[in-house]
Design an enzyme around this catalytic site. Sequence first.
Site, short mmCIF file in Angstrom:
data_model
loop_
_atom_site.label_atom_id
_atom_site.label_comp_id
_atom_site.label_asym_id
_atom_site.label_seq_id
_atom_site.Cartn_x
_atom_site.Cartn_y
_atom_site.Cartn_z
N ARG A 15 7.23 -5.23 -6.42
CA ARG A 15 9.02 -6.41 -5.89
C ARG A 15 9.66 -7.02 -6.99
NH1 ARG A 15 5.66 -10.00 -2.25
NH2 ARG A 15 3.96 -9.64 -4.33
N LYS A 51 -5.91 2.46 3.90
CA LYS A 51 -6.15 1.92 5.66
C LYS A 51 -6.50 0.02 5.26
CE LYS A 51 -9.51 -0.26 4.75
NZ LYS A 51 -9.81 -1.39 3.67
#
Length: 332
Positions: free
Chosen positions: A36, A96
Amino acid sequence: MSKLRIGILGAGHIAHRWMSDARTVNEAEITCVAARELPRAQAFAERWDIPNAVGGYQALVEHPEVDAIYVATPHPMHYEHTLLAINAGKHVLCEKPAALNAVELGRMQACAKERGVFLMEAMWTRLFPAVQRAKELLAEGEIGELRGLRAQFCYDSPFDPASRLFNKALGGGALLDVGCYPIAFALDMFGCAPDQITGAAHIGDTGVDERNTISLRFPGGGVAMLASAVRMAMPIEAVLYGETGTLHVPDFYHPDRLLLERDGQTAVVFEQPYVPQGFAFELRHVCQCVNAGLLESPRMSHGDSMAVMRVMDTLRAQWGIVYPGEEASCPS
């Protein structure tokens, strides 16, 4: 085989661990990393000698030197970030759990098929040679019919309500963090989804499961006894109980050997050390699948991921755990 050019979406802890192995895979080339904040991406790129660093994820998925994206952000962001990459025409390996629930996962899988790109959940345990050899030994009848399985992934982490392990807004709790591993392992060994799912959990002060036990019954009568925890330490192991023998998988989270117990004798029936952590098996498999033109993995297919997710959805419904933002889509 041409090298698959990989972009890393997220520059946190798991991305650093994954990168330590990714650089050893000759079939892949890590070409770009995004965070970001650009300085964070630049620091990651400098640490791992990656040629490109960008601030923001849109710039990553639009980068001309990226064929596939490794999504390494926290659980609740997987849905948004995976769709971002898929809609840009990029193949995706998503950490996951690939999503928070089956509704999100189904949309991700449908979008990947529509766009004609590869999508796989990064369930690295499926790709370890020891796990694949365990499946072969079962098929060869080395322990007879598989009747029971025990697997647990439990560790004790200091309580921090702001951390991703305990923060409900970050998809916290033992089930999504590590419980997916014993569930995925059990479904892999039995070769099908369970027909009965029950579980019990201790819900902590922040509203997430800190420890749990899970019981699965499979068609044909096989049963699995599973556990996961982030505030209780137990040995990380799996044991397969057959009619004529027992197969032990020490440290099934990233195993390198198998022990066969039969007629009162125990023997090492498989041993293959790996360096350094084991993510290379996963990435190499993705490269092979993409180069073969596959849209999903034969070892962790869309159906495999969905079966695991449905088990977790069922358990969370039993425990009353709903994460922020999923109220409208989470199955009841």
